[in-house]
Design a protein around this motif. Structure first.
Motif, PDB file in Angstrom:
ATOM      1  N   THR A 153     -15.040  -6.799  -1.587  1.00 13.00           N
ATOM      2  CA  THR A 153     -14.019  -6.978  -0.545  1.00 13.00           C
ATOM      3  C   THR A 153     -12.907  -7.898  -1.029  1.00 13.00           C
ATOM      4  O   THR A 153     -11.718  -7.604  -0.849  1.00 13.00           O
ATOM      5  CB  THR A 153     -14.665  -7.558   0.730  1.00 13.00           C
ATOM      6  N   ALA A 154     -13.288  -8.990  -1.676  1.00  8.64           N
ATOM      7  CA  ALA A 154     -12.295  -9.951  -2.155  1.00  8.64           C
ATOM      8  C   ALA A 154     -11.450  -9.365  -3.276  1.00  8.64           C
ATOM      9  O   ALA A 154     -10.216  -9.512  -3.283  1.00  8.64           O
ATOM     10  CB  ALA A 154     -12.994 -11.227  -2.633  1.00  8.64           C
ATOM     11  N   TYR A 155     -12.101  -8.677  -4.228  1.00  8.14           N
ATOM     12  CA  TYR A 155     -11.331  -8.121  -5.358  1.00  8.14           C
ATOM     13  C   TYR A 155     -10.392  -7.020  -4.893  1.00  8.14           C
ATOM     14  O   TYR A 155      -9.231  -6.962  -5.311  1.00  8.14           O
ATOM     15  CB  TYR A 155     -12.253  -7.576  -6.454  1.00  8.14           C
ATOM     16  N   LEU A 156     -10.888  -6.142  -4.032  1.00  8.90           N
ATOM     17  CA  LEU A 156     -10.063  -5.038  -3.559  1.00  8.90           C
ATOM     18  C   LEU A 156      -8.857  -5.550  -2.779  1.00  8.90           C
ATOM     19  O   LEU A 156      -7.743  -5.035  -2.931  1.00  8.90           O
ATOM     20  CB  LEU A 156     -10.901  -4.100  -2.694  1.00  8.90           C
ATOM     21  N   ALA A 157      -9.048  -6.573  -1.968  1.00  9.82           N
ATOM     22  CA  ALA A 157      -7.938  -7.138  -1.194  1.00  9.82           C
ATOM     23  C   ALA A 157      -6.865  -7.694  -2.118  1.00  9.82           C
ATOM     24  O   ALA A 157      -5.658  -7.476  -1.911  1.00  9.82           O
ATOM     25  CB  ALA A 157      -8.442  -8.217  -0.250  1.00  9.82           C
ATOM     26  N   ALA A 158      -7.284  -8.408  -3.161  1.00  4.95           N
ATOM     27  CA  ALA A 158      -6.325  -8.988  -4.099  1.00  4.95           C
ATOM     28  C   ALA A 158      -5.610  -7.900  -4.894  1.00  4.95           C
ATOM     29  O   ALA A 158      -4.390  -7.973  -5.108  1.00  4.95           O
ATOM     30  CB  ALA A 158      -7.046  -9.950  -5.042  1.00  4.95           C
ATOM     31  N   ALA A 159      -6.350  -6.887  -5.333  1.00  5.92           N
ATOM     32  CA  ALA A 159      -5.743  -5.797  -6.103  1.00  5.92           C
ATOM     33  C   ALA A 159      -4.792  -4.975  -5.237  1.00  5.92           C
ATOM     34  O   ALA A 159      -3.711  -4.563  -5.686  1.00  5.92           O
ATOM     35  CB  ALA A 159      -6.842  -4.905  -6.686  1.00  5.92           C
ATOM     36  N   TRP A 160      -5.184  -4.715  -4.004  1.00  2.08           N
ATOM     37  CA  TRP A 160      -4.345  -3.936  -3.081  1.00  2.08           C
ATOM     38  C   TRP A 160      -3.021  -4.648  -2.826  1.00  2.08           C
ATOM     39  O   TRP A 160      -1.965  -4.004  -2.728  1.00  2.08           O
ATOM     40  CB  TRP A 160      -5.095  -3.696  -1.784  1.00  2.08           C
ATOM     41  N   ALA A 161      -3.050  -5.953  -2.747  1.00  2.00           N
ATOM     42  CA  ALA A 161      -1.833  -6.731  -2.489  1.00  2.00           C
ATOM     43  C   ALA A 161      -0.835  -6.607  -3.638  1.00  2.00           C
ATOM     44  O   ALA A 161       0.378  -6.760  -3.435  1.00  2.00           O
ATOM     45  CB  ALA A 161      -2.187  -8.196  -2.264  1.00  2.00           C
ATOM     46  N   LYS A 162      -1.330  -6.288  -4.847  1.00  2.68           N
ATOM     47  CA  LYS A 162      -0.452  -6.176  -6.021  1.00  2.68           C
ATOM     48  C   LYS A 162      -0.188  -4.721  -6.415  1.00  2.68           C
ATOM     49  O   LYS A 162       0.340  -4.455  -7.493  1.00  2.68           O
ATOM     50  CB  LYS A 162      -1.089  -6.913  -7.205  1.00  2.68           C
ATOM     51  N   ARG A 163      -0.545  -3.769  -5.562  1.00  2.00           N
ATOM     52  CA  ARG A 163      -0.454  -2.356  -5.916  1.00  2.00           C
ATOM     53  C   ARG A 163       0.984  -1.905  -6.151  1.00  2.00           C
ATOM     54  O   ARG A 163       1.931  -2.486  -5.617  1.00  2.00           O
ATOM     55  CB  ARG A 163      -1.080  -1.495  -4.815  1.00  2.00           C
ATOM     56  N   ARG A 164       1.116  -0.840  -6.920  1.00  2.00           N
ATOM     57  CA  ARG A 164       2.416  -0.217  -7.138  1.00  2.00           C
ATOM     58  C   ARG A 164       2.854   0.488  -5.848  1.00  2.00           C
ATOM     59  O   ARG A 164       2.003   1.035  -5.132  1.00  2.00           O
ATOM     60  CB  ARG A 164       2.313   0.817  -8.267  1.00  2.00           C
ATOM     61  N   PRO A 165       4.143   0.522  -5.545  1.00  2.00           N
ATOM     62  CA  PRO A 165       4.587   1.231  -4.335  1.00  2.00           C
ATOM     63  C   PRO A 165       4.471   2.742  -4.484  1.00  2.00           C
ATOM     64  O   PRO A 165       4.372   3.266  -5.595  1.00  2.00           O
ATOM     65  CB  PRO A 165       6.051   0.795  -4.188  1.00  2.00           C
ATOM     66  N   ASN A 166       4.462   3.426  -3.350  1.00  2.00           N
ATOM     67  CA  ASN A 166       4.483   4.898  -3.291  1.00  2.00           C
ATOM     68  C   ASN A 166       3.274   5.554  -3.955  1.00  2.00           C
ATOM     69  O   ASN A 166       3.401   6.559  -4.664  1.00  2.00           O
ATOM     70  CB  ASN A 166       5.777   5.439  -3.922  1.00  2.00           C
ATOM     71  N   LEU A 167       2.122   4.994  -3.716  1.00  2.00           N
ATOM     72  CA  LEU A 167       0.899   5.581  -4.245  1.00  2.00           C
ATOM     73  C   LEU A 167       0.440   6.749  -3.382  1.00  2.00           C
ATOM     74  O   LEU A 167       0.834   6.880  -2.228  1.00  2.00           O
ATOM     75  CB  LEU A 167      -0.212   4.520  -4.286  1.00  2.00           C
ATOM     76  N   VAL A 168      -0.451   7.584  -3.952  1.00  2.00           N
ATOM     77  CA  VAL A 168      -1.019   8.687  -3.167  1.00  2.00           C
ATOM     78  C   VAL A 168      -2.163   8.201  -2.286  1.00  2.00           C
ATOM     79  O   VAL A 168      -2.549   8.895  -1.350  1.00  2.00           O
ATOM     80  CB  VAL A 168      -1.518   9.835  -4.068  1.00  2.00           C
ATOM     81  N   VAL A 169      -2.725   7.044  -2.606  1.00  3.14           N
ATOM     82  CA  VAL A 169      -3.749   6.455  -1.735  1.00  3.14           C
ATOM     83  C   VAL A 169      -3.046   5.519  -0.761  1.00  3.14           C
ATOM     84  O   VAL A 169      -2.215   4.707  -1.152  1.00  3.14           O
ATOM     85  CB  VAL A 169      -4.826   5.709  -2.552  1.00  3.14           C
ATOM     86  N   HIS A 170      -3.376   5.658   0.520  1.00  7.21           N
ATOM     87  CA  HIS A 170      -2.651   4.928   1.549  1.00  7.21           C
ATOM     88  C   HIS A 170      -3.434   3.769   2.150  1.00  7.21           C
ATOM     89  O   HIS A 170      -2.886   2.991   2.938  1.00  7.21           O
ATOM     90  CB  HIS A 170      -2.238   5.897   2.657  1.00  7.21           C
ATOM     91  N   THR A 171      -4.695   3.658   1.807  1.00  6.77           N
ATOM     92  CA  THR A 171      -5.535   2.574   2.325  1.00  6.77           C
ATOM     93  C   THR A 171      -6.449   2.084   1.203  1.00  6.77           C
ATOM     94  O   THR A 171      -6.712   2.810   0.234  1.00  6.77           O
ATOM     95  CB  THR A 171      -6.419   3.052   3.491  1.00  6.77           C
TER      96      THR A 171
END
Length: 236
Positions: free
Chosen positions: A81-99
């Protein structure tokens, strides 16, 4: 240690060293194998729960003798949960995954498709390109998952299994499967959230542990022919 001298025992006490107990979850393990590993760890107590697929962050986890198996699973899930939250916050814009949940699903496929670190972002990009075009992902591990719950199949996929409709088979449906097919590691999550810049739509195993990538079906078919011959020649 057995038969240690008094001096050796004193040095050990003064060093502050402790006996470390670890349970390890490799990248790409399905949750059934996580549960089995916990159940085999005798120093833990209590029943071994089956974590939700994709909820555990692969890593080595320290525990104390007498800790419960459920408490170790909880820490594994908190780490994800912690790693995914941190990685999601730094994601590239306009991805095909929305959540974040969709990111874990796609990362689990990337994890199962390649163990080669240099390819993860390329594999993630191929699947992203296919999703954008409405093409089926056609990922073999998604065919296998409903049959074995993520354990190795041990044989070739049957033709009938390629047509099975079960919510996971990405040959029989477009889009992402209904859930993760493994517990992806950090690198696969990162790859999905920052895929390579490529127009490739296809890849095939090249016999070396890696893959040959192609932009068009014609190029892909040529690669398939080439690498099938290579694998046959080398008994792979």
């Amino acid at each position: 240690p057995a038969r240690a001298s008094a001096a050796a025992i004193l040095r050990l006490i003064q060093s502050g060293k402790t006996a470390q107990r670890l349970v390890t979850v490799p990248e790409g393990w399905p949750s059934v194998l996580v549960r089995d590993a916990l159940a085999r760890t005798d120093e833990l107590t209590g029943a071994a729960p089956l974590p939700a697929e994709g909820s555990v962050l692969p890593d080595s986890y320290a525990f104390g003798a007498g800790d419960t198996r459920a408490s170790v699973v909880k820490r594994m899930q908190q780490a994800m949960t912690a790693y995914l939250a941190a990685a999601w916050a730094k994601r590239r814009p306009n991805l095909v995954v929305h959540t974040p949940a969709e990111a874990i699903v796609l990362a689990s496929i990337v994890e199962k498709e390649t163990g080669k670190a240099s390819e993860r972002r390329l594999v993630a990009a191929v699947y992203a390109n296919r999703l954008r075009r409405g093409m089926p992902l056609q990922a073999d591990p998604t065919v296998i998952y409903p049959i074995t719950h993520g354990k190795p199949l041990g044989r070739r996929i049957k033709e009938s299994e390629l047509h099975a409709k079960n919510g996971y088979n990405t040959y029989a449906q477009t889009g992402l499967p209904e859930g993760p097919i493994a517990n992806p590691g950090r690198a696969s999550i990162d790859a999905v959230l920052d895929p390579a810049d490529t127009t490739a739509l296809y890849f095939v195993a090249d016999g070396s542990g890696g893959h040959a990538f192609a932009d068009t079906l014609a190029e892909h078919n040529a690669n398939v022919t080439k690498w099938k011959a290579y694998r046959k020649e080398h008994g792979i």
